[in-house]
Design an enzyme around this catalytic site. Structure first.
Site, short mmCIF file in Angstrom:
data_model
loop_
_atom_site.label_atom_id
_atom_site.label_comp_id
_atom_site.label_asym_id
_atom_site.label_seq_id
_atom_site.Cartn_x
_atom_site.Cartn_y
_atom_site.Cartn_z
CG ASP A 181 -13.57 6.05 -0.97
OD1 ASP A 181 -13.60 5.92 0.26
OD2 ASP A 181 -12.52 5.94 -1.64
CD GLN A 221 -12.86 -2.04 -0.97
OE1 GLN A 221 -12.03 -1.95 -0.09
NE2 GLN A 221 -14.06 -2.58 -0.78
CG HIS A 251 -8.31 -0.11 -2.92
ND1 HIS A 251 -7.54 -1.21 -2.59
CD2 HIS A 251 -8.98 0.23 -1.77
CE1 HIS A 251 -7.72 -1.50 -1.32
NE2 HIS A 251 -8.59 -0.66 -0.79
NE ARG A 278 -3.89 0.54 1.88
CZ ARG A 278 -5.11 0.57 2.42
NH1 ARG A 278 -5.33 1.25 3.53
NH2 ARG A 278 -6.11 -0.08 1.85
CB CYS A 291 -13.96 0.86 -0.16
SG CYS A 291 -13.39 2.55 0.12
NE ARG A 349 -10.03 -5.59 0.21
CZ ARG A 349 -9.33 -4.57 0.75
NH1 ARG A 349 -9.96 -3.56 1.31
NH2 ARG A 349 -8.00 -4.53 0.67
N1 NVA Z 1 -9.95 6.44 -1.37
C1 NVA Z 1 -9.58 6.05 -0.03
C2 NVA Z 1 -9.77 4.57 0.16
C3 NVA Z 1 -9.42 4.06 1.52
C4 NVA Z 1 -9.58 2.57 1.64
C5 NVA Z 1 -8.13 6.44 0.20
O1 NVA Z 1 -7.30 6.26 -0.70
O2 NVA Z 1 -7.82 6.94 1.29
N1 CP Z 2 -11.20 -0.46 2.34
C1 CP Z 2 -9.94 -0.51 2.80
O1 CP Z 2 -8.99 -0.75 2.05
O2 CP Z 2 -9.81 -0.31 4.14
P1 CP Z 2 -8.48 -0.08 4.97
O3 CP Z 2 -7.95 1.28 4.60
O4 CP Z 2 -8.91 -0.17 6.40
O5 CP Z 2 -7.48 -1.15 4.62
#
Ligand code: NVA
Ligand code: CP
Length: 307
Positions: free
Chosen positions: A221, A135, A132, A105, A261, A289
């Site tokens: 989101d 997801q 992502h 990540r 998500c 997930r």
């Molecule tokens: N769009 C959000 C998703 C978090 C799971 C982010 O990137 O923070």
């Molecule tokens: N939806 C998702 O990826 O959640 P986290 O940021 O908690 O991993």
């Protein structure tokens, strides 16, 4: 290292592979629910690298690898050399000599691509600024569980054209469904950043009420994604009319499901009435997930196995 199969964006796999993975996810979920031990990845090690916060992604990958008989190691930027300027190419060389599969990540998609180019083992995208994919794999599996095949259906995306939105758009091209997107002015989809082949699977709408009309799935989101916190105040103002609320779900129709998500902010991108209401499938979505990522890790490491 060109022969290793990575999962860096949704379009790295094709329609037939997703059909296989969704079947496999179902089987793996059934085994999990009936407490059947299934250890195809005994002695395999997953390394998880987090440059941003996470609850679901860490939990689902770590628990998933253990449930498949392997083990998982958590690294973050703060207390590894990754935060002290070690080149990503060097980190990839070393980490991939000591593990069997890596999940990352991070910020720019370019970082994970450089890592993968220097990795001896499969690399999975656990979220970047652009995408992502895990997801959306879980979301589509959840849709199939509740409503059957997604082909030809309409997904309405209301809010920011972020990493999750981009991935929905790629998925629509790979799996042949439609996405209606409504963002505030100035936050529209950038087709190139989303990595799209064409524009025939998505349509942009100025008014979110038009985007959700007749949709089979409504989703949103956070208004401010990780890494964009400096824009938070401005975004709160710009997105105020893009909250998914009861009126929007009524415009979509009673058979539409709602997904997010997570983590969610009730009263911002979604009202409590919707996320906690009867059309919401967010807890199944979060749980899935685990199951789809187990299927993905099994596939990247072992290829197709008997069902
Ligand atoms: N769009 C959000 C998703 C978090 C799971 C982010 O990137 O923070
Ligand atoms: N939806 C998702 O990826 O959640 P986290 O940021 O908690 O991993």
């Amino acid at each position: 290292m060109g022969t290793v199969k990575h999962y860096l964006q949704f379009k790295d796999l094709g329609r037939e592979e997703y059909d296989y993975l969704f079947d496999r996810s179902r089987r793996i979920k059934d085994m999990f629910k009936s407490y059947q031990q299934y250890w195809p990845l005994t002695d395999r090690t997953l390394v998880m690298i987090f440059e941003k916060a996470s609850t679901r992604t860490r939990l689902s990958f770590e628990a998933g690898m253990q449930q498949l008989g392997g083990s998982a190691i958590y690294l973050n930027t703060r207390d590894s050399q990754l935060g002290r300027g070690e080149p990503v190419e060097d980190a990839a060389q070393v980490i991939s000599r000591m593990s069997d599969i890596v999940m990352i990540r991070t910020f720019e998609q370019e970082i994970i691509e450089r890592f993968a180019a220097n990795s001896r083992v499969p690399v999975i995208n656990g979220l970047t600024n652009e995408y992502h994919p895990c997801q959306i794999m879980a979301d589509i599996f959840t849709f199939i569980e509740h409503r059957g095949p997604i082909q030809g259906k309409t997904v309405a995306w209301v809010g920011d054209s972020n990493n999750v939105c981009n991935t929905w758009l790629q998925a629509a091209e790979v799996l042949d469904f439609n996405v209606h997107v409504s963002t505030p002015p100035g936050y529209e989809v950038e087709a190139e950043r989303a990595g799209l082949y064409g524009t025939d699977h998505f349509e942009q709408f100025a008014d979110p009420m038009d985007a959700v009309k007749g949709a089979d799935l409504v989703t949103t989101d956070v208004w401010t994604s990780m890494g964009f916190e400096a824009e938070n105040e401005e975004r709160m103002r710009d997105f105020a009319d893009w909250q998914v609320d009861g009126e929007m779900m009524r415009a979509a129709g009673k058979d539409a499901v709602f997904m997010h998500c997570l983590p969610a902010h009730r009263g911002e991108e979604v009202s409590a009435e919707v996320i906690d209401g009867p059309q919401s499938v967010v807890w199944d979505e979060a749980e899935n997930r685990l199951h789809v990522q187990k299927a993905l890790m099994e596939y990247l490491l072992l290829g197709r196995v008997g069902n």
